[in-house]
Design an enzyme around this catalytic site. Sequence first.
Site, short mmCIF file in Angstrom:
data_model
loop_
_atom_site.label_atom_id
_atom_site.label_comp_id
_atom_site.label_asym_id
_atom_site.label_seq_id
_atom_site.Cartn_x
_atom_site.Cartn_y
_atom_site.Cartn_z
N ARG A 134 0.83 -1.20 0.00
CA ARG A 134 0.00 0.00 0.00
C ARG A 134 0.87 1.26 0.00
O ARG A 134 1.78 1.41 0.79
CB ARG A 134 -0.94 0.02 1.21
CG ARG A 134 -1.86 1.23 1.23
CD ARG A 134 -3.04 1.03 2.15
NE ARG A 134 -2.67 1.06 3.56
CZ ARG A 134 -3.56 0.95 4.55
NH1 ARG A 134 -4.84 0.77 4.27
NH2 ARG A 134 -3.17 0.97 5.81
N ARG A 167 2.66 5.42 4.74
CA ARG A 167 2.25 6.02 5.99
C ARG A 167 3.10 5.47 7.13
O ARG A 167 3.45 4.29 7.14
CB ARG A 167 0.77 5.71 6.27
CG ARG A 167 -0.16 6.54 5.46
CD ARG A 167 -1.60 6.47 5.86
NE ARG A 167 -2.03 5.41 6.75
CZ ARG A 167 -3.26 4.92 6.77
NH1 ARG A 167 -4.17 5.39 5.95
NH2 ARG A 167 -3.59 3.97 7.60
#
Length: 223
Positions: A134, A167
């Site tokens: 991701r 992230r």
Amino acid sequence: MVTLSTWCTKATAFRAVILGAPASGKGTMSTRIVKHFKMTHISSGDKLRLHMNSNTELGKAVSSYVLSGKFVPDDVMISMINKEIDSVGDQNWLLDGFPRTLTQAEKLQKIHPVNLVLYLDVPIKVILDRVKNRWIHLPSGRVYNIGFNSPKVPGKDDVTGEPLSKRDDDKIEIVQERLKRYSDATEPILKFYGNLGLLSTFRGNTTDELWPLVKQSLTKYLS
């Protein structure tokens, strides 16, 4: 004395909660739901990250919890979500990422009773593989998954061409800690909503697989 009728007080508009482990696809599913059914999306994770990126007092207070995979204290989360719900007035809304503890669920049902709870039950192995692949465009929040929803140009956002990032809370060790905490905390929440007759569970590996079932359930409910 709190009775079943107290918990099940009817909301004046459609109020829904979507539950699922970190990286289970709640954000993607929420986007489809709010677009198709014209609801307001309230994402606790997005709101927390906004405060953190803006370096607000709330952001400073919660950053250590978020970045270590720990739950933000109940009173902080309840206060933030209550303000967000109040701000949307009588609009239909979908709450994503909250509640995460039984205390939060009970408090929410007292002050903003929900009509329906959607639970995405995705295998842990699938979630960990998804997190590894991701990437996110931080300014917009657009998410890409390599091999499933890959960017047109590797490492670049489709819209702006700007670089994609990982992230901080997507590190595998942090996600594993979040998954363990989520599993321990979610069992009583699911039992709570199940006892109220509000829980609908959807099992599968991908959003594309689950979306027709969620869409059918919501269409039936809203009709």
